[in-house]
Every structure is written in C-alpha cells, then in structure tokens.
Design a protein around this motif. Structure first.
Motif, PDB file in Angstrom:
ATOM      1  N   ARG A 136      16.065  -1.511  10.694  1.00  0.00           N
ATOM      2  CA  ARG A 136      15.320  -1.391   9.440  1.00  0.00           C
ATOM      3  C   ARG A 136      13.830  -1.542   9.734  1.00  0.00           C
ATOM      4  NH1 ARG A 136      15.769  -1.841   3.885  1.00  0.00           N
ATOM      5  NH2 ARG A 136      18.040  -1.778   4.093  1.00  0.00           N
ATOM      6  N   ILE A 137      13.030  -0.741   9.050  1.00  0.00           N
ATOM      7  CA  ILE A 137      11.582  -0.846   9.178  1.00  0.00           C
ATOM      8  C   ILE A 137      10.988  -0.883   7.774  1.00  0.00           C
ATOM      9  CG2 ILE A 137      11.164   1.648   9.327  1.00  0.00           C
ATOM     10  CD1 ILE A 137       9.037   0.824  11.554  1.00  0.00           C
ATOM     11  N   ALA A 138       9.898  -1.647   7.609  1.00  0.00           N
ATOM     12  CA  ALA A 138       9.315  -1.831   6.282  1.00  0.00           C
ATOM     13  C   ALA A 138       7.804  -1.803   6.380  1.00  0.00           C
ATOM     14  CB  ALA A 138       9.777  -3.166   5.693  1.00  0.00           C
ATOM     15  N   TRP A 139       7.170  -1.407   5.266  1.00  0.00           N
ATOM     16  CA  TRP A 139       5.724  -1.545   5.166  1.00  0.00           C
ATOM     17  C   TRP A 139       5.389  -2.371   3.940  1.00  0.00           C
ATOM     18  CZ3 TRP A 139       2.771  -0.144   0.986  1.00  0.00           C
ATOM     19  CH2 TRP A 139       3.302   0.798   0.100  1.00  0.00           C
ATOM     20  N   LYS A 140       4.297  -3.128   4.012  1.00  0.00           N
ATOM     21  CA  LYS A 140       3.856  -3.939   2.896  1.00  0.00           C
ATOM     22  C   LYS A 140       2.340  -3.859   2.811  1.00  0.00           C
ATOM     23  CE  LYS A 140       4.003  -8.564   0.849  1.00  0.00           C
ATOM     24  NZ  LYS A 140       4.309  -7.977  -0.462  1.00  0.00           N
TER      25      LYS A 140
END
Length: 829
Positions: free
Chosen positions: A472-476
């Motif tokens: 899983r990869i996320a941006w914030k």
C-alpha cells in the motif's frame, strides 16, 4: 442512532436484496448482498461435517489464503500490457483438475483457458493488477467467480457439486409446502445471479450446483412463513444427490398499525424491516396503516424492527416477547432542510449533487443531558424505542434549474447535520446546518460553491531493497490525502494530488505494520498545480529467510499447512503455505531481534520461539488428531442445544482451549457436531451459560486418530438458575471495579492483573476458559440491578477487582428456585 450509522450501508443493500426476493426478480450482479442465516434456521441445516477453504493462495498469508473476496479496489492495470500468469486448479483433495476453464473477468472479459493435466492454466492478466477477477468452471464441480490475490503460485480449489433433493415442510405439522421457492446464495461469487427453483405440490424440490465440503446458504420462502437463510455444509456425500428436507417454522406473528404521532391518522406504505436475523424480511403497511407478518423465532434474543415512512422520522424498537397484542407504531413528523446552491458569482447552480449527513453524536450527548426541552416535548417515546433517520445519510439529490434542493426525513430540534454540495464545474462546499425546526418545519441552508484548485499527478514504483513489491502507498498533504493498493510490479499513479508539500508513504505487503524498522519509506515532495511528477519510493530493510520442513508423526509431509513467523514486539507477522513436500521458507527482516515460528494445524498448532532471521532447519512434527462427533442436549426436553461453545484440554492440564481454533462444524439436523481434536484422553467443557445452562465438565473423553465414527459422545446440560441482585437503597455502583460471583471451588483460580503498559489480563484457572469468567460479572444497571444466568445450585462467593472493595454479603447460597433479588452492599476496605 449510532448503531444505524454503523450498519446503514449493509442494511440498505440487504433490504434491496430482500425486496427483490419478495418480488421474484433478479438483482444486478454485484449489487446483491446475501444476508446472514437466521438462528431459527439452524435446526433445518443439513450436516456440516467438514470445513475446507474454498481458495488457497500458496505463498499468501493465512487470512489471504482463505478468502476469495477482495476488500480493496477492483483489479486494474496501470499503463501496462497483459502478461501470462499461471493459475493452478485442484479439487478438495489437492488433486489437479484437468479441463477446468479459467477466465479473466475484468473489462473486457477474456476467453476461458483450459487447465492441463497438472491443473495449470496460463492466462493473460495485467501485471499491475492487485486482485484478479477470475471465474473457474469444471464439469462436476461448483463454479467459483471471485477476486483473488495476485500472488505467484495461486491455487484455486474447486469442490464437487451435487444436487440437493427433498421436501419443504412445515416444522410443526410436517405438511408439505407446495410452491415454496429455494435458491442457493452466491455471496462469494461476484456477478452470479441466483437461480430459484420451486417446490411441487408434494413439497419436493431439486436444487443443483451445491458444493461438497464448502459452506452454502439456501434461502427458502413460502407463503405465510418468514424467509429463512439456512447455512450448511455437506461432507462425504455418495453419488451426485443428497436428500434433505427443509422445515420452516411459522415464527412469531407481528401485527399492528403505523399512525401519525400527533393526529393518529394511518400511515400507508410505511416500511418495517427486521434489523436482526437474515435481514431479508421487509414489509409495508397497507392503505390503512396496518401490518401483519411473521418473523423467525429467536429463543436467545429479541426481534428488532426499524419503521420508516416518507416525511417521518424513523423509529427502532424491540418486539416484546409476548407479541400477541397489536403494536401501535406512532411515527413523528420529520423536519426538512431546503436551500439554494450558488457559484462564486452568486448565480444558482443547476445539476449540483447535494447530500445531508448527520453527525449524530452531539444530539445523543445533548439529549442525555436533558438540554433539548423542545425535542422531549415534541415526541416522547416508549421505553426501549429510539429515533432513526429516514436515511443516514439522506440520498443525494440534484438541484433544479433554480439551484434549489430539498432533503426530508430529518429529526426535528436537532443539531449535527451538514449539507455537502458539489458540481464538476462550480466546485464543492460543505455547510453545517443550524438546529432544525419543529416537525414539518423547513430550515434553510444556502451553499456557495468554491472551485477546486487543479491538483498534480504523481506516478512511480514502490520498491523493497531495490526490487518492485506489492503493498500500500499513500500521500498526505496539508488538508487532504489518499492511498491505494499496488500489485507485484509496485507501479502506482495518484491524480488530483493537493498542491503543496506532500508526503508519500510506502508500506510493502505484509510488512506494512513494521514501519519503525524501515528506512526510506517516507518521501517528501513539492507538488504544484497541474504538475506531473515521477518518483519511486525505495524502502530499505535487510531480509533473510527462516526455513524448514513440516511433517506428521508418521513421516508424511504436511503439504500446504500455513506457517507464520512473527515478532509481537516489533509488529512483524509474515508467512505462507508449505509446499507439497512440507518445505517452507519465510523472508523476514534481518535485524537484532528473534522470531516465533508457528504452524497452524487442526485444533492446536506447533510453535518454536527464539528463532533468528536466516535460520534453516526449523522443522516441525505435527501431532495426530481425530474427528469427534458430539451432541449436546437439554436434559429437561431432550432437544439439541443450538448455540454453545466447546472448550477442551488434555487430561490433567489446567488450561482450556477453544475447539473453534481448529475446524469447527455446525450441527446436522439431529444436533450432532464434528470437531477435530488431539488423539488421546481430553476433557471437554461445552458452555451455553448465556443461554441459561449450567457449566459441565466431561473428563477423560478418548479421541481416536482419523475419522472413526466410534468417536462419539453425547452430553446433557441442565438448565441453570437465574438470579437477580440489587444494590442497597442509596448505594451507587462501585465505579471502576469488576464484581464476579464464582463457585467456591473456582474462586482461588480466577486472577486479574495489569501489565506495566496498563493492559488488563485475566486467568480463569482450572474452571473457566479464558475470559469466560466474565459470564459471572455483575453489570448493575441504572437502577442498581444485575442478573446472572446459568448458575449451579450451591455456595458461591464474590470476587472484586481491584480488591480494595468488599461486597456484602461475602457469600451466596444459590438455590434451585430463588424468589427475591439478593440485596448487596459494598464498602471500601
């Protein structure tokens, strides 16, 4: 209200499916939800004698290997061409299935690829797909149509299909029910539509494509009976047909009328929905507001109903046990929100989407504090009834040519509602509504949309030690964020990324919780409006394999057993299935801490501790186990007890283990259950305390190896004593304390302590399995009354944690037929 927020989506889908079933129409593929079986249906279930996972994904985690449904987004390619992927198809005994058709069900669907003699099919799939939508068919087997994990060595298990034949009968009279409709649920098959069959004049039916060795649910309806969802699992079926009669109970009659709270006028077409049970029983009041229907009896819990109608507040309540008298449901008029959506220039926006959401916690808090005098005066409900929104959230509406919208079904005099509006060209906005008006009144909320600032695009790959990896990869960003699952190629694409400083955070596969061990998993980027960035995230974490072999006591390889390596301290849990020769290898972080290695096997696994990364030869020899058939009956009526827990321990041991940790099977029509247990002498403890039965320990039951039908034991449980306790007048509950009433001989063994981190820990001693001593906890209500079920006659003693409080009297003699509540006092020591 809170619980409706939690279940609303599932409830809406279940209602939609139930409504379809009542109309006799077919739903739209994936819009269908199969409700859970009702307890009242358990007595009709065919034998459930074996539990074999429908799908096994070699190299995947335990939960992943046993699940056919993807919980993340559908499989999708990210700018990549299809690649060959090998899928292996086997039967229940892991024998390759030749000629099975494996078909890619993505958009567009592919053609079936037949499996060879080794059971293997090479199909084309996008390499960056996280999940694989596949359908597998083979002659003589029940089909599978689901999303599977994109992992190398994917194995799909098919189960032999048989035809279920028999009759649909009245449970009390055994009279046939002609015209009854049956269909097998396809909850694990995406896009498969049920194929109902109808019973003949003699009640006989034939229902095909029922798998052997895999759980099924059959939905049965007949005129004048509640719909029942009956769960079962067939095992060891000879031939291609299995005989079983379904017996439908008339259930509990529920009748009455729905009327306006103030005027008493009938409310036509009000919807009454069963909240518990299968969720398929949905009814409407007639033109006179009257309703008359039946729901399955539930001897261990009440029947909960939700009632709603257009323009009214919904109500929820429990149906009284003695539901012979008509029920009068008084629906209060709802409040409304209306308004106009405009753009930044003040012009009305037509075609904007508007939804009203309820943040209901403030209402609950205010009502509990008695601050809503107007609300209390508006509609005082009977005890046990509560308010429900007509919809939570309300359905999205579209503004008209003048930008106007209207939302109904809201609770009067309440705070906590918010209006969310959006338009692809004019932008979005959310406005909190003021306290709503009285029943039937309109509260105006105008919304001004603000254009969205165009975001940026980030594409790249997620790497582990320089190699592509799934995870899983996320941006914030400053105010927004998003995340997605990526496939084995590690490729990801984020669009509409908020301009400004953002963080990309990578979590490779099963290592996602071991974030404190990783270097480089967080990358900071500056994103400008409309900018396209390309950036890989390379996580560094040294890895090494723990390997070994798993065999049985006779030397046979333990093929396909699941092996896990983990560290509770470091939040690492990795694992996979052993191969056909029993060999396994698990890559784990190679750092300065040790692992446990656990093999999951039947009723009890095997474990070794203190294993360093890179260690080979971590072998296991698994103990033998047998299959025990047991039946637990009510000693007074002789009827099988449908709901219970079974615990076991080796003879002379003190600790109890749950039989549900291995393969655990529901009862067959005669009440017999089968469960896998270790070979040798064991003690059994069936528990149905919460249903009013006494505890009973059956010592030294011998379990032979294999599936010998001689492994049979029948147990009778006695109905227990129900006892009430009441705190002395003027005495509050001992806050922050747990009060238990324990048998004298169990008192010393029950312990409680707190760890250094503040966690609560319990030990039930030789009498109570872990945490079941909580069944003896006195939970005092607001009136200082507590009740306990399933007590055995004899001396009992109170135990309090922490022990700085004493309960008086200290001891209680439980009698067979108590008449009065026992008055209790407590004092600080």
């Amino acid at each position: 209200m809170q619980r409706k927020l939690a279940i609303v989506l599932a409830a809406v889908l279940a209602v939609a499916f139930g409504a379809w079933f009542l109309r006799g129409k077919e739903p739209r593929g994936d819009d269908r939800v199969e409700p859970k079986p009702s307890r009242a249906a358990e007595r009709s279930a065919p034998p459930k004698l074996a539990e074999v996972p429908a799908v096994a994904s070699e190299g995947a985690g335990r939960g992943e290997a046993e699940s056919t449904e993807a919980t993340a987004s559908d499989a999708a390619a990210v700018d990549s061409a299809p690649a060959k992927f090998v899928v292996r198809v086997v039967d229940r005994g892991d024998v390759p299935v030749e000629g099975a058709g494996v078909r890619w069900m993505g958009n567009p669907p592919g053609e079936p690829v037949r499996s060879d003699a080794a059971g293997e099919s090479a199909i084309e799939v996008p390499p960056d797909a996280t999940y694989l939508p596949l359908r597998v068919d083979a002659e003589g087997y029940a089909h599978v149509n689901a999303h599977f994990q994109h992992v190398e060595g994917l194995t799909i298990r098919l189960h032999r299909a048989v035809t279920l034949v028999g009759r649909v009968l009245d449970a009390e009279t055994s009279e046939p029910l002609p015209g009854a409709s049956l269909h097998r649920g396809h909850g694990s098959c995406r896009g498969c539509k049920p194929q109902p069959v109808e019973a003949g004049e003699d009640g006989r039916y034939e229902l095909g494509d029922v798998p052997v060795g895999r759980g099924s649910v059959v939905f049965v309806r007949a005129e004048g009976y509640p719909i029942e969802a009956i769960a079962f699992e067939l095992d060891r079926v000879e031939g291609d047909r299995y005989e079983h009669d379904f017996r439908l109970a008339r259930g509990t009659r529920i009748r009455g009328e729905v009327v306006d709270f103030d005027t008493g006028a009938p409310v036509a077409r009000a919807m009454l929905r069963e909240r518990s049970g299968s969720g398929m029983n949905v009814f409407r009041s007639d033109e006179g507001g009257r309703f008359d229907f039946r729901l399955p009896r539930d001897p261990y819990g009440g029947i909960a109903l939700d009632v709603s109608a257009t323009g009214y507040c919904g109500l929820g309540f429990e149906v009284p046990e003695d539901a012979d008298e008509p029920i009068r449901v008084r629906l209060p008029r709802a409040a409304r929100i209306e308004g106009v959506v405009r753009d930044t220039d003040g012009n009305p926006v037509a075609g904007a989407s508007v939804a009203v959401w309820g943040n209901l916690q403030p209402r609950i808090i205010e009502r509990a504090r008695g601050e809503l005098d107007d609300f209390a005066a508006f509609a005082e409900l009977p005890e046990g009834w509560d308010y429900e929104d007509e919809y939570v959230p309300t359905p999205a509406t579209t503004t008209d040519a003048e930008g106007r919208f209207r939302s109904t079904g809201l609770i009067p005099h309440t705070l906590g509602y918010a209006v969310h509006a959006s338009h692809p060209d004019a932008g979005t906005a959310e406005v909190e509504a003021p306290r709503l008006g009285a029943p039937g009144e309109t509260t105006w909320v105008n919304v001004a949309l603000a254009p969205e600032i165009p975001g940026g695009t980030i594409r790249g790959r997620m790497l582990l030690n320089g190699e592509p990896t799934a995870g899983r990869i996320a941006w914030k960003g400053p105010t927004d964020g998003d995340s997605l699952e990526v496939g084995p190629s590690g490729a990801f694409l984020f669009e509409h990324v908020e301009p400004g400083t953002i963080q990309l955070t990578a979590s490779p596969g099963a290592l996602r919780y071991a974030f404190t061990l990783m270097d480089g998993r967080v990358v900071e980027l500056e994103v400008e409006s409309g900018q396209e960035l390309e950036h890989d995230v390379d996580v560094e974490l040294p890895m090494a394999e723990i390997s070994g072999r798993v065999t049985y006591a006779d030397g046979r390889p333990a093929a396909n057993v699941f092996v896990r390596a983990g560290s509770r301290e470091k939040w690492v849990q990795l694992g996979g299935n052993a191969d056909a020769d029993g060999n396994y290898a698990i890559a784990v972080p190679d750092l300065d801490f040790l692992y446990y290695v656990h093999v999951f096997h039947g009723p009890e696994g095997a474990q070794r501790d203190g294993i360093a990364a890179g260690t080979s030869g971590v072998d296991f020899v698994l103990p033998a186990f047998g299959r025990l058939a047991y039946r637990v009956r009510d000693s007074a009526t002789g009827e099988p007890i449908a709901n219970l827990e079974l615990f076991w321990r080796r003879a002379n041991d003190t600790g109890w283990k749950s039989a549900q940790s291995g393969r655990y099977h529901d009862a067959d029509p005669k009440g017999w259950r089968r469960v896998e247990l270790p070979v040798g002498h064991i003690d059994l403890q069936p528990r149905a305390v919460k249903y009013g039965y006494r505890v009973k320990i059956i010592p030294a039951v011998y379990v032979a190896e294999g599936e010998d039908e001689g492994n049979r034991v029948e147990i009778e449980l006695d109905p227990g004593v129900e006892l009430s306790f009441k705190l002395a007048k003027g005495l509050a509950r001992p806050e922050g304390h747990t009060v238990l009433l324990l048998e004298d001989d169990a008192w010393d063994g029950v312990r409680h302590w707190r760890s250094e981190s503040g966690g609560n820990h319990w030990d039930g001693g030789a009498h109570y399995p872990l945490l079941t001593m909580q069944e003896r906890r006195l939970d005092f209500d607001e009136e200082g009354v507590a009740r306990l079920k399933g007590l055995s006659p004899g001396p009992h003693r109170f135990k309090v944690f922490p022990d700085d409080v004493a309960i008086l009297p200290e001891r209680v003699l439980v009698e067979e037929h108590p008449t009065e509540p026992i008055e209790l006092r407590w004092e600080n020591k």
